[in-house]
Each structure stands twice: as C-alpha cells, then as structure tokens.
Design a protein around this motif. Sequence first.
Motif, PDB file in Angstrom:
ATOM      1  N   CYS A 266      56.721  -8.426  16.549  1.00 40.26           N
ATOM      2  CA  CYS A 266      55.861  -7.768  15.563  1.00 40.26           C
ATOM      3  C   CYS A 266      56.445  -6.515  14.928  1.00 40.26           C
ATOM      4  O   CYS A 266      56.130  -6.217  13.788  1.00 40.26           O
ATOM      5  CB  CYS A 266      54.518  -7.422  16.199  1.00 40.26           C
ATOM      6  SG  CYS A 266      53.582  -8.890  16.643  1.00 40.26           S
ATOM      7  N   LYS A 267      57.265  -5.803  15.627  1.00 43.80           N
ATOM      8  CA  LYS A 267      57.718  -4.529  15.109  1.00 43.80           C
ATOM      9  C   LYS A 267      58.493  -4.691  13.804  1.00 43.80           C
ATOM     10  O   LYS A 267      59.609  -5.149  13.780  1.00 43.80           O
ATOM     11  CB  LYS A 267      58.589  -3.805  16.125  1.00 43.80           C
ATOM     12  CG  LYS A 267      58.955  -2.450  15.628  1.00 43.80           C
ATOM     13  CD  LYS A 267      59.715  -1.687  16.663  1.00 43.80           C
ATOM     14  CE  LYS A 267      59.993  -0.338  16.087  1.00 43.80           C
ATOM     15  NZ  LYS A 267      61.346  -0.046  15.884  1.00 43.80           N
ATOM     16  N   GLY A 268      57.845  -4.319  12.737  1.00 45.85           N
ATOM     17  CA  GLY A 268      58.480  -4.350  11.434  1.00 45.85           C
ATOM     18  C   GLY A 268      58.617  -5.729  10.823  1.00 45.85           C
ATOM     19  O   GLY A 268      59.088  -5.860   9.709  1.00 45.85           O
ATOM     20  N   LEU A 269      58.218  -6.774  11.534  1.00 41.95           N
ATOM     21  CA  LEU A 269      58.396  -8.129  11.033  1.00 41.95           C
ATOM     22  C   LEU A 269      57.095  -8.882  10.849  1.00 41.95           C
ATOM     23  O   LEU A 269      57.093  -9.949  10.255  1.00 41.95           O
ATOM     24  CB  LEU A 269      59.292  -8.930  11.994  1.00 41.95           C
ATOM     25  CG  LEU A 269      60.711  -8.404  12.186  1.00 41.95           C
ATOM     26  CD1 LEU A 269      61.419  -9.213  13.258  1.00 41.95           C
ATOM     27  CD2 LEU A 269      61.487  -8.466  10.890  1.00 41.95           C
ATOM     28  N   CYS A 270      56.002  -8.370  11.358  1.00 49.37           N
ATOM     29  CA  CYS A 270      54.745  -9.108  11.320  1.00 49.37           C
ATOM     30  C   CYS A 270      54.181  -9.114   9.907  1.00 49.37           C
ATOM     31  O   CYS A 270      53.914  -8.072   9.332  1.00 49.37           O
ATOM     32  CB  CYS A 270      53.720  -8.511  12.280  1.00 49.37           C
ATOM     33  SG  CYS A 270      52.197  -9.464  12.314  1.00 49.37           S
ATOM     34  N   ASN A 271      54.021 -10.302   9.381  1.00 49.56           N
ATOM     35  CA  ASN A 271      53.488 -10.460   8.029  1.00 49.56           C
ATOM     36  C   ASN A 271      52.015 -10.803   8.023  1.00 49.56           C
ATOM     37  O   ASN A 271      51.382 -10.763   6.978  1.00 49.56           O
ATOM     38  CB  ASN A 271      54.244 -11.576   7.318  1.00 49.56           C
ATOM     39  CG  ASN A 271      55.683 -11.232   7.086  1.00 49.56           C
ATOM     40  OD1 ASN A 271      56.019 -10.100   6.814  1.00 49.56           O
ATOM     41  ND2 ASN A 271      56.547 -12.225   7.197  1.00 49.56           N
ATOM     42  N   ALA A 272      51.462 -11.150   9.160  1.00 51.25           N
ATOM     43  CA  ALA A 272      50.099 -11.676   9.202  1.00 51.25           C
ATOM     44  C   ALA A 272      49.080 -10.707   8.605  1.00 51.25           C
ATOM     45  O   ALA A 272      48.247 -11.114   7.784  1.00 51.25           O
ATOM     46  CB  ALA A 272      49.714 -12.043  10.633  1.00 51.25           C
ATOM     47  N   LEU A 273      49.113  -9.461   9.004  1.00 47.39           N
ATOM     48  CA  LEU A 273      48.125  -8.504   8.493  1.00 47.39           C
ATOM     49  C   LEU A 273      48.341  -8.224   7.011  1.00 47.39           C
ATOM     50  O   LEU A 273      47.378  -8.115   6.245  1.00 47.39           O
ATOM     51  CB  LEU A 273      48.160  -7.209   9.300  1.00 47.39           C
ATOM     52  CG  LEU A 273      47.685  -7.326  10.741  1.00 47.39           C
ATOM     53  CD1 LEU A 273      47.811  -5.981  11.455  1.00 47.39           C
ATOM     54  CD2 LEU A 273      46.260  -7.830  10.814  1.00 47.39           C
ATOM     55  N   GLU A 274      49.585  -8.122   6.601  1.00 53.60           N
ATOM     56  CA  GLU A 274      49.875  -7.869   5.190  1.00 53.60           C
ATOM     57  C   GLU A 274      49.390  -9.035   4.323  1.00 53.60           C
ATOM     58  O   GLU A 274      48.790  -8.835   3.267  1.00 53.60           O
ATOM     59  CB  GLU A 274      51.372  -7.652   4.996  1.00 53.60           C
ATOM     60  CG  GLU A 274      51.741  -7.241   3.594  1.00 53.60           C
ATOM     61  CD  GLU A 274      53.208  -6.920   3.443  1.00 53.60           C
ATOM     62  OE1 GLU A 274      53.678  -6.981   2.294  1.00 53.60           O
ATOM     63  OE2 GLU A 274      53.868  -6.620   4.448  1.00 53.60           O
ATOM     64  N   ILE A 275      49.633 -10.245   4.776  1.00 47.06           N
ATOM     65  CA  ILE A 275      49.184 -11.424   4.032  1.00 47.06           C
ATOM     66  C   ILE A 275      47.656 -11.480   4.008  1.00 47.06           C
ATOM     67  O   ILE A 275      47.051 -11.752   2.968  1.00 47.06           O
ATOM     68  CB  ILE A 275      49.768 -12.706   4.639  1.00 47.06           C
ATOM     69  CG1 ILE A 275      51.273 -12.740   4.383  1.00 47.06           C
ATOM     70  CG2 ILE A 275      49.098 -13.943   4.068  1.00 47.06           C
ATOM     71  CD1 ILE A 275      51.999 -13.800   5.170  1.00 47.06           C
TER      72      ILE A 275
ATOM     73  N   GLU B  32      43.366  -3.045   7.299  1.00 46.99           N
ATOM     74  CA  GLU B  32      44.187  -1.872   6.977  1.00 46.99           C
ATOM     75  C   GLU B  32      44.214  -0.889   8.143  1.00 46.99           C
ATOM     76  O   GLU B  32      45.277  -0.337   8.483  1.00 46.99           O
ATOM     77  CB  GLU B  32      43.652  -1.182   5.720  1.00 46.99           C
ATOM     78  CG  GLU B  32      43.872  -1.979   4.464  1.00 46.99           C
ATOM     79  CD  GLU B  32      43.118  -1.436   3.262  1.00 46.99           C
ATOM     80  OE1 GLU B  32      43.529  -1.764   2.141  1.00 46.99           O
ATOM     81  OE2 GLU B  32      42.117  -0.698   3.429  1.00 46.99           O
ATOM     82  N   GLU B  33      43.055  -0.665   8.774  1.00 46.44           N
ATOM     83  CA  GLU B  33      42.985   0.259   9.907  1.00 46.44           C
ATOM     84  C   GLU B  33      43.805  -0.248  11.089  1.00 46.44           C
ATOM     85  O   GLU B  33      44.521   0.518  11.731  1.00 46.44           O
ATOM     86  CB  GLU B  33      41.532   0.474  10.328  1.00 46.44           C
ATOM     87  CG  GLU B  33      40.736   1.288   9.337  1.00 46.44           C
ATOM     88  CD  GLU B  33      39.239   1.299   9.625  1.00 46.44           C
ATOM     89  OE1 GLU B  33      38.808   0.747  10.663  1.00 46.44           O
ATOM     90  OE2 GLU B  33      38.496   1.849   8.793  1.00 46.44           O
ATOM     91  N   LYS B  34      43.709  -1.541  11.371  1.00 47.31           N
ATOM     92  CA  LYS B  34      44.459  -2.111  12.489  1.00 47.31           C
ATOM     93  C   LYS B  34      45.958  -2.029  12.231  1.00 47.31           C
ATOM     94  O   LYS B  34      46.737  -1.702  13.115  1.00 47.31           O
ATOM     95  CB  LYS B  34      44.043  -3.561  12.735  1.00 47.31           C
ATOM     96  CG  LYS B  34      44.775  -4.211  13.894  1.00 47.31           C
ATOM     97  CD  LYS B  34      44.699  -3.406  15.184  1.00 47.31           C
ATOM     98  CE  LYS B  34      43.423  -3.657  15.914  1.00 47.31           C
ATOM     99  NZ  LYS B  34      43.392  -2.996  17.244  1.00 47.31           N
ATOM    100  N   ARG B  35      46.370  -2.324  11.002  1.00 47.98           N
ATOM    101  CA  ARG B  35      47.795  -2.236  10.681  1.00 47.98           C
ATOM    102  C   ARG B  35      48.285  -0.798  10.824  1.00 47.98           C
ATOM    103  O   ARG B  35      49.366  -0.557  11.359  1.00 47.98           O
ATOM    104  CB  ARG B  35      48.075  -2.765   9.278  1.00 47.98           C
ATOM    105  CG  ARG B  35      49.575  -2.894   9.009  1.00 47.98           C
ATOM    106  CD  ARG B  35      49.887  -3.783   7.830  1.00 47.98           C
ATOM    107  NE  ARG B  35      49.226  -3.427   6.613  1.00 47.98           N
ATOM    108  CZ  ARG B  35      49.740  -2.599   5.692  1.00 47.98           C
ATOM    109  NH1 ARG B  35      50.911  -2.039   5.887  1.00 47.98           N
ATOM    110  NH2 ARG B  35      49.078  -2.348   4.589  1.00 47.98           N
ATOM    111  N   ALA B  36      47.486   0.178  10.377  1.00 50.74           N
ATOM    112  CA  ALA B  36      47.861   1.584  10.515  1.00 50.74           C
ATOM    113  C   ALA B  36      47.968   1.977  11.990  1.00 50.74           C
ATOM    114  O   ALA B  36      48.885   2.722  12.373  1.00 50.74           O
ATOM    115  CB  ALA B  36      46.844   2.477   9.796  1.00 50.74           C
ATOM    116  N   MET B  37      47.063   1.459  12.805  1.00 45.90           N
ATOM    117  CA  MET B  37      47.129   1.745  14.248  1.00 45.90           C
ATOM    118  C   MET B  37      48.399   1.160  14.849  1.00 45.90           C
ATOM    119  O   MET B  37      49.064   1.809  15.676  1.00 45.90           O
ATOM    120  CB  MET B  37      45.906   1.185  14.972  1.00 45.90           C
ATOM    121  CG  MET B  37      44.655   1.985  14.754  1.00 45.90           C
ATOM    122  SD  MET B  37      43.149   1.265  15.511  1.00 45.90           S
ATOM    123  CE  MET B  37      43.721   0.427  16.949  1.00 45.90           C
ATOM    124  N   LEU B  38      48.760  -0.037  14.454  1.00 46.85           N
ATOM    125  CA  LEU B  38      49.969  -0.655  14.979  1.00 46.85           C
ATOM    126  C   LEU B  38      51.224   0.089  14.538  1.00 46.85           C
ATOM    127  O   LEU B  38      52.158   0.261  15.326  1.00 46.85           O
ATOM    128  CB  LEU B  38      50.045  -2.123  14.560  1.00 46.85           C
ATOM    129  CG  LEU B  38      49.032  -3.044  15.221  1.00 46.85           C
ATOM    130  CD1 LEU B  38      49.080  -4.429  14.586  1.00 46.85           C
ATOM    131  CD2 LEU B  38      49.272  -3.125  16.719  1.00 46.85           C
TER     132      LEU B  38
END
Length: 86
Positions: free
Chosen positions: A13-22, A65-71
């Motif tokens: 996931c670090k820097g590669l996870c596209n799921a939340l962005e998509i 957006e909040e979850k992605r910011a937390m990650l």
Amino acid sequence: MKLTISPTCAHSCKGLCNALEIAEHREREAIKEYGRFAENCDYPDVRVLLQEVIKDREHSLRMLEEKRAMLVAKFETLDNINDSFA
C-alpha cells in the motif's frame, strides 16, 4: 477527465495503493452526474431523491478522503521511525 489508474491492488500500500484514489474519483463523478440529473429534473420527488443521493455520496467521499489522509500520515510516521534507526 478520464482517470487511467489501474484498479488492481498492488498489495504494497505505501505509495502504490490506488483503491482509495479510484473510489474518490468515482464518487466525484457520480456526484457530478447526479447533480446534472437533479438540475434537469422536473419532478420534485425525484429531484429531492437525487439530492439525498448526492448528500450520501458527498459523505462517502469525505470518509474516503479522511481515511486516505490518515494512511498518508501513518506511513509518514512509520518512515520517520524507520529513518531514526538508520
């Protein structure tokens, strides 16, 4: 604008996870589309329903957006911890 990010999970996931962005992108697009439908709708009950759906989608978008910011913050903290041992 067409997002060409692959929905395939990289399992790193670090820097590669596209799921939340998509997911965020798709929510934004759905909000826009429902908004266009609501603007052109002449039937009040349908317009109200579409506006409720928009509110639900906006809530979902905020959660993503909040979850992605937390990650992002979590990974930065882990990087800082790892850097302190280097």
